[in-house]
Every structure is written in C-alpha cells, then in structure tokens.
Write a protein that holds these residues in place. Structure first.
Motif, PDB file in Angstrom:
ATOM      1  N   MET A  78      42.412   1.150 -35.079  1.00 51.58           N
ATOM      2  CA  MET A  78      41.295   1.608 -35.901  1.00 51.58           C
ATOM      3  C   MET A  78      39.961   1.007 -35.452  1.00 51.58           C
ATOM      4  N   TYR A  79      40.020   0.106 -34.489  1.00 51.60           N
ATOM      5  CA  TYR A  79      38.785  -0.481 -33.956  1.00 51.60           C
ATOM      6  C   TYR A  79      37.914   0.585 -33.293  1.00 51.60           C
ATOM      7  N   VAL A  80      38.518   1.731 -32.946  1.00 44.83           N
ATOM      8  CA  VAL A  80      37.734   2.810 -32.339  1.00 44.83           C
ATOM      9  C   VAL A  80      36.659   3.313 -33.300  1.00 44.83           C
ATOM     10  N   LEU A  81      36.829   3.043 -34.592  1.00 44.61           N
ATOM     11  CA  LEU A  81      35.838   3.470 -35.582  1.00 44.61           C
ATOM     12  C   LEU A  81      34.705   2.470 -35.739  1.00 44.61           C
ATOM     13  N   LYS A  82      34.852   1.297 -35.124  1.00 45.21           N
ATOM     14  CA  LYS A  82      33.801   0.287 -35.200  1.00 45.21           C
ATOM     15  C   LYS A  82      32.564   0.773 -34.436  1.00 45.21           C
ATOM     16  N   PRO A  83      31.386   0.516 -34.941  1.00 45.81           N
ATOM     17  CA  PRO A  83      30.180   0.978 -34.236  1.00 45.81           C
ATOM     18  C   PRO A  83      29.992   0.352 -32.860  1.00 45.81           C
ATOM     19  N   THR A  84      30.608  -0.812 -32.633  1.00 49.69           N
ATOM     20  CA  THR A  84      30.438  -1.484 -31.339  1.00 49.69           C
ATOM     21  C   THR A  84      31.481  -1.075 -30.307  1.00 49.69           C
ATOM     22  N   PHE A  85      32.435  -0.230 -30.691  1.00 50.50           N
ATOM     23  CA  PHE A  85      33.497   0.128 -29.734  1.00 50.50           C
ATOM     24  C   PHE A  85      32.936   0.847 -28.513  1.00 50.50           C
ATOM     25  N   GLY A  86      31.845   1.559 -28.696  1.00 52.04           N
ATOM     26  CA  GLY A  86      31.245   2.260 -27.562  1.00 52.04           C
ATOM     27  C   GLY A  86      30.838   1.327 -26.434  1.00 52.04           C
ATOM     28  N   TYR A  87      30.460   0.103 -26.795  1.00 54.19           N
ATOM     29  CA  TYR A  87      30.086  -0.863 -25.757  1.00 54.19           C
ATOM     30  C   TYR A  87      31.302  -1.277 -24.931  1.00 54.19           C
ATOM     31  N   LEU A  88      32.481  -1.296 -25.558  1.00 52.88           N
ATOM     32  CA  LEU A  88      33.699  -1.628 -24.816  1.00 52.88           C
ATOM     33  C   LEU A  88      34.022  -0.527 -23.806  1.00 52.88           C
ATOM     34  N   ILE A  89      33.810   0.720 -24.211  1.00 56.26           N
ATOM     35  CA  ILE A  89      33.968   1.827 -23.265  1.00 56.26           C
ATOM     36  C   ILE A  89      32.923   1.688 -22.163  1.00 56.26           C
ATOM     37  N   GLY A  90      31.727   1.301 -22.576  1.00 59.72           N
ATOM     38  CA  GLY A  90      30.655   1.087 -21.611  1.00 59.72           C
ATOM     39  C   GLY A  90      30.977  -0.016 -20.621  1.00 59.72           C
ATOM     40  N   PHE A  91      31.680  -1.056 -21.059  1.00 57.94           N
ATOM     41  CA  PHE A  91      32.090  -2.121 -20.137  1.00 57.94           C
ATOM     42  C   PHE A  91      32.934  -1.561 -18.991  1.00 57.94           C
ATOM     43  N   ALA A  92      33.887  -0.701 -19.348  1.00 58.27           N
ATOM     44  CA  ALA A  92      34.758  -0.114 -18.325  1.00 58.27           C
ATOM     45  C   ALA A  92      33.945   0.750 -17.367  1.00 58.27           C
ATOM     46  N   ALA A  93      33.081   1.584 -17.928  1.00 56.47           N
ATOM     47  CA  ALA A  93      32.242   2.451 -17.095  1.00 56.47           C
ATOM     48  C   ALA A  93      31.280   1.627 -16.242  1.00 56.47           C
ATOM     49  N   GLY A  94      30.718   0.579 -16.838  1.00 55.01           N
ATOM     50  CA  GLY A  94      29.784  -0.271 -16.112  1.00 55.01           C
ATOM     51  C   GLY A  94      30.437  -0.995 -14.948  1.00 55.01           C
ATOM     52  N   ALA A  95      31.622  -1.549 -15.178  1.00 51.02           N
ATOM     53  CA  ALA A  95      32.342  -2.246 -14.106  1.00 51.02           C
ATOM     54  C   ALA A  95      32.650  -1.289 -12.956  1.00 51.02           C
ATOM     55  N   TYR A  96      33.028  -0.070 -13.304  1.00 53.13           N
ATOM     56  CA  TYR A  96      33.342   0.935 -12.280  1.00 53.13           C
ATOM     57  C   TYR A  96      32.112   1.273 -11.442  1.00 53.13           C
ATOM     58  N   VAL A  97      30.990   1.500 -12.104  1.00 53.53           N
ATOM     59  CA  VAL A  97      29.760   1.860 -11.394  1.00 53.53           C
ATOM     60  C   VAL A  97      29.277   0.708 -10.525  1.00 53.53           C
ATOM     61  N   ILE A  98      29.339  -0.501 -11.052  1.00 55.07           N
ATOM     62  CA  ILE A  98      28.954  -1.681 -10.267  1.00 55.07           C
ATOM     63  C   ILE A  98      29.794  -1.768  -8.998  1.00 55.07           C
ATOM     64  N   GLY A  99      31.102  -1.599  -9.157  1.00 55.05           N
ATOM     65  CA  GLY A  99      31.993  -1.651  -8.007  1.00 55.05           C
ATOM     66  C   GLY A  99      31.678  -0.569  -6.991  1.00 55.05           C
ATOM     67  N   CYS A 100      31.379   0.634  -7.469  1.00 57.40           N
ATOM     68  CA  CYS A 100      31.054   1.748  -6.566  1.00 57.40           C
ATOM     69  C   CYS A 100      29.817   1.437  -5.731  1.00 57.40           C
ATOM     70  N   ILE A 101      28.810   0.842  -6.368  1.00 61.77           N
ATOM     71  CA  ILE A 101      27.568   0.515  -5.654  1.00 61.77           C
ATOM     72  C   ILE A 101      27.812  -0.554  -4.602  1.00 61.77           C
ATOM     73  N   ILE A 102      28.568  -1.583  -4.954  1.00 63.45           N
ATOM     74  CA  ILE A 102      28.841  -2.674  -4.006  1.00 63.45           C
ATOM     75  C   ILE A 102      29.712  -2.185  -2.852  1.00 63.45           C
TER      76      ILE A 102
END
Length: 200
Positions: A78-102
């Motif tokens: 049920m944590y998916v309903l937390k307003p901050t859960f989007g940042y956790l999804i963003g962490f995954a996306a951010g790590a992926y993009v960072i890796g792609c650039i490097i």
C-alpha cells in the motif's frame, strides 16, 4: 560465468541495502522527507551502470513493497499510495539514466559524472513531483495547488540534491576505476575458465 553473475548480483544487493540505509538518514520536512538515498542512487548509476543501477533500485522497491520496512515511512504494497512513492520510481529511472550517460564515454571525466548526476536529479524530480501532485489530489483527497507541490516537493530540496550530485560525482570519479577493474577482472577470469574448459 556463474561467479561473475554472482559478483554482479552482490553489487546490486549491496547498493539496494545502502539505499535502504539511506532512507533512515533523513531530515523531516512537512510533505517530502529529505533523505540521503539520492547519494546511493547517484553512485549506483555512476559505478554499476544503467542495468545494474536500475536493478539495485528495483530490488530496493520490491523488497519494500513485499513488506519489509525499508522505506522512509515503512513498507508494504500500500506504500504505492504514499505521495512520496513517485520519488522511489524516480530513483530507479534516475540510476538508469545516469548509467546510460556514463556508459557512452570510454573514459568518463569529472564533467561527465557531474552532467550525468545532474540529469539524473532532474529525472527523479520529473517522476516524483507529478506523482506527488496526483497522490495528494486524487487518492488522498488533500486538495493541493501545483505551486504548493512545487515548493514542498521540488524547490525545498532540489538545491541540496544538486549539491549532492556534484559532491557524489567527485567521489564517483575516484571509485569508478576500482569498480570497473573489479568487474573486468571477474569477467576475464570467467572467460579464461570457459576457454580452458572448451579446449579440454
């Protein structure tokens, strides 16, 4: 190949655990608690690359959704309903993009790491802020203006996160050759064993 895969999974697991630890090093803010998780995200993308960096954050999220209290405010599906859960999804996306650039650069410089981590920060907020707005207004029934969401979920923390992105880049450029060498050594050893087995 098996040992190299185990080593790779170990790195993914370690960074997932570090992300969980970072969740509990926080500064409480009214809407979005500020944690040190983002430093681990920067390092995961910078050192592990796009694939492993993404995997480390997905493992962290899945473990939390499975019920372990590894998130800043607990755990469970049920944590998916937390307003901050989007940042956790963003962490995954951010790590992926960072890796792609490097990964696009054969010998990344300090400038490359800073660029990658700043772009990664933007990606995290690009996912987290809209999710925050939707969570508050749609399923939490807390009418909140766009300006309030931007102040609480972006302007109050983005300056510090940009500073952390630059700081982490200075750390990553020192650790990168070590991690890359370790991964290459494991891969070479496995290739050598495979070649030996094929000739015998």
């Amino acid at each position: 190949m098996k040992n190299a895969r185990i080593f790779s999974l170990s790195l993914v697991s370690i960074f997932a655990a570090l992300t969980a630890i970072g969740a509990f090093i926080k500064i409480p803010l009214p809407v979005v608690p500020f944690t040190l998780q983002i430093i681990v995200v920067f390092l995961a993308g910078s050192l592990l690359g796009s694939k492993r960096g993404l995997q480390s954050q997905l493992v962290y999220v899945l473990v939390g959704l499975a019920g372990l209290p590894v998130f800043a405010e607990g755990g469970g599906f049920m944590y998916v309903l937390k307003p901050t859960f989007g940042y956790l999804i963003g962490f995954a996306a951010g790590a992926y993009v960072i890796g792609c650039i490097i990964e696009r650069v054969e010998q990344p410089t300090r400038k490359d790491f800073i660029k990658a981590n700043l772009v990664g920060t933007v990606v995290i907020y690009a996912v987290g802020v809209p999710y925050l707005y939707m969570a508050l207004n749609l399923w939490m029934d807390v009418p909140t203006s766009v300006s309030h969401v931007l102040v609480a979920g972006f302007f109050s923390t983005v300056g510090v996160d940009f500073a952390l992105a630059i700081f982490t880049s200075l750390l990553a450029i020192r650790l990168y050759p070590i991690v890359k060498k370790m991964l290459a050594t494991k891969s070479e050893k496995q290739n050598g064993l495979a070649n030996t087995s094929s000739r015998s």
